[in-house]
Design an enzyme around this catalytic site. Structure first.
Site, PDB file in Angstrom:
ATOM      1  N   GLU A 152       1.010  -1.308  -0.201  1.00 17.61           N
ATOM      2  CA  GLU A 152       0.521  -0.217  -0.045  1.00 17.61           C
ATOM      3  C   GLU A 152       0.500   1.453   0.179  1.00 17.61           C
ATOM      4  OE1 GLU A 152      -3.236   1.584   2.726  1.00 17.61           O
ATOM      5  OE2 GLU A 152      -2.671   0.264   3.992  1.00 17.61           O
ATOM      6  N   GLU A 234      -8.775  10.451   5.582  1.00 15.67           N
ATOM      7  CA  GLU A 234      -8.334   9.639   6.747  1.00 15.67           C
ATOM      8  C   GLU A 234      -8.993  10.783   7.551  1.00 15.67           C
ATOM      9  OE1 GLU A 234      -5.468   5.116   6.288  1.00 15.67           O
ATOM     10  OE2 GLU A 234      -4.775   7.708   6.366  1.00 15.67           O
TER      11      GLU A 234
END
Length: 377
Positions: A152, A234
């Site tokens: 990721e 986020e």
């Protein structure tokens, strides 16, 4: 230490749920409040997801044709734990929810990988705790569903409060025209985060710029596949007002949406395919070497059918390789000509190409861009 996902199993559970709640084909100003709700924009070129996987507080997003805005978010998560959600827009595949025409999954070893380019422009609110970041996924297989198990890659444009990426800081690097702190951790897959040392609300870069650094550090394999390119936020606390104003993804020089204003904007020329143009240039530099990416926009009212782009290097740089164009050099003068698949630039459209080169002493940006012999400045 921040953990994006508590465990790989929890990540799978949340994201599988996301794949089961897919909204209708997008219209401007579509509102999504379902935790794992999603919809498509621009005829399916991109998918927008609400993706509330780590909180029970309601989050709503307003989806436009070019991005989204978080309109409601009552999150209140501890800053040393996982975030509440990752509302995002993406190209590619996320738990079997795939956009159209992205060319993903794509083998990193495929020459087309060198042409993958993306840009985003964002708006940040005056309150809340969050990071604003790309989330780019790689898998050992051409995976379209389930959890990616390769790496990721996160590219943090901005963050507030005391939140940190997964793992620990392992270095600092200059990439894509900025300085980044590099973090590495593992949550069942490698998580490599590049945190910009000076926040920004927009960026335009080739995915390989960060992947190459990640691979050179031993955190990724060139036998893997790129599966998705995502941009979003986020949030830990609040989140209302976070917005992706414009997101673009391109492969092979074919841009899939309007991108933010270029960093270099020469104009001029005639409108007869000769072309009034606008140019942006970005580079990834290391000692003695660099890569450069050029995007040329046809600002005339007529299409360009067959193009060559000329420019000059100011400091004796030498080109050693190229992609998306046939690039030749004579002294300081460089000419890039279209290949068989990208010779047409529609009115208002653009084309991108890139090259690798060497330098010594200094590495100034090229100057004197022309399109088919007509100066762009």
């Amino acid at each position: 230490m921040k953990m994006r996902m508590i465990t790989a199993g929890l990540a799978m559970l949340g994201s599988v749920a996301a794949s089961l709640v897919v909204g209708q084909a997008a219209h401007a100003d579509t509102t999504i409040c379902e935790k794992y709700g999603s919809t498509t924009i621009q005829g399916g070129k991109y998918v927008v997801i609400n993706n509330v996987w780590g909180s029970d507080a309601q989050q709503c997003i307003n989806v436009t044709n070019t991005g989204f805005t978080v309109t409601q978010a009552g999150h209140n998560k501890a800053q040393n734990g996982a975030p509440a959600s990752y509302p995002a827009v993406y190209a590619g595949c996320h738990y079997a929810n795939c956009s159209s025409g992205s060319g993903l999954p794509l083998a990193v070893s495929d020459s087309q990988f060198n042409t993958v380019q993306t840009s985003v422009s964002m708006t940040y609110p005056g309150s809340g705790i969050y990071d604003a970041a790309y989330d780019i996924w790689f898998d050992p297989t051409p995976r379209r569903d389930g959890q990616n198990t390769g790496a990721e890659l996160m590219v943090w444009l901005n963050h507030t409060g005391s939140v940190q990426p997964v793992g620990s800081k392992v270095g600092t690097v200059n990439l894509a025209g900025a300085t980044w702190d590099v973090w590495f951790g593992n949550t069942g897959w490698n998580v490599v985060s590049y945190v910009r040392t000076s926040p920004t609300n927009s960026i335009n870069f080739a995915v390989r710029t960060f992947f190459d650094d990640m691979a050179n550090r031993g955190y990724a394999q060139r036998s893997w596949y790129l599966t998705s390119v995502q941009a979003g936020f986020e949030p830990w606390v609040g989140g209302a007002g976070l917005a992706v104003n414009n997101f673009s993804y391109s492969i092979g020089g074919v841009v899939q949406s309007p991108s933010p204003s270029p960093t270099v904007s020469p104009t001029g020329g005639n409108g007869n395919g000769g072309g009034a143009c606008r140019v942006s240039y970005s580079k990834n530099e290391w000692q003695g070497g660099f890569t450069g990416d050029v995007t040329v926009t046809n600002t005339s009212s007529s299409p360009v059918n067959g193009w060559n782009v000329g420019f000059s290097f100011p400091n004796g740089q030498r080109i050693t390789g190229s992609w998306n164009a046939d690039v030749t050099q004579s002294g300081s003068s460089v000419t890039a000509r279209n290949l068989s698949y990208n010779g047409s630039i529609p009115a208002g459209g653009n084309v991108s190409f890139g090259f690798q080169g060497t330098w010594s002493g200094s590495n100034g940006n090229p100057t004197g861009f022309t399109l088919n012999g007509t100066r762009c400045s």
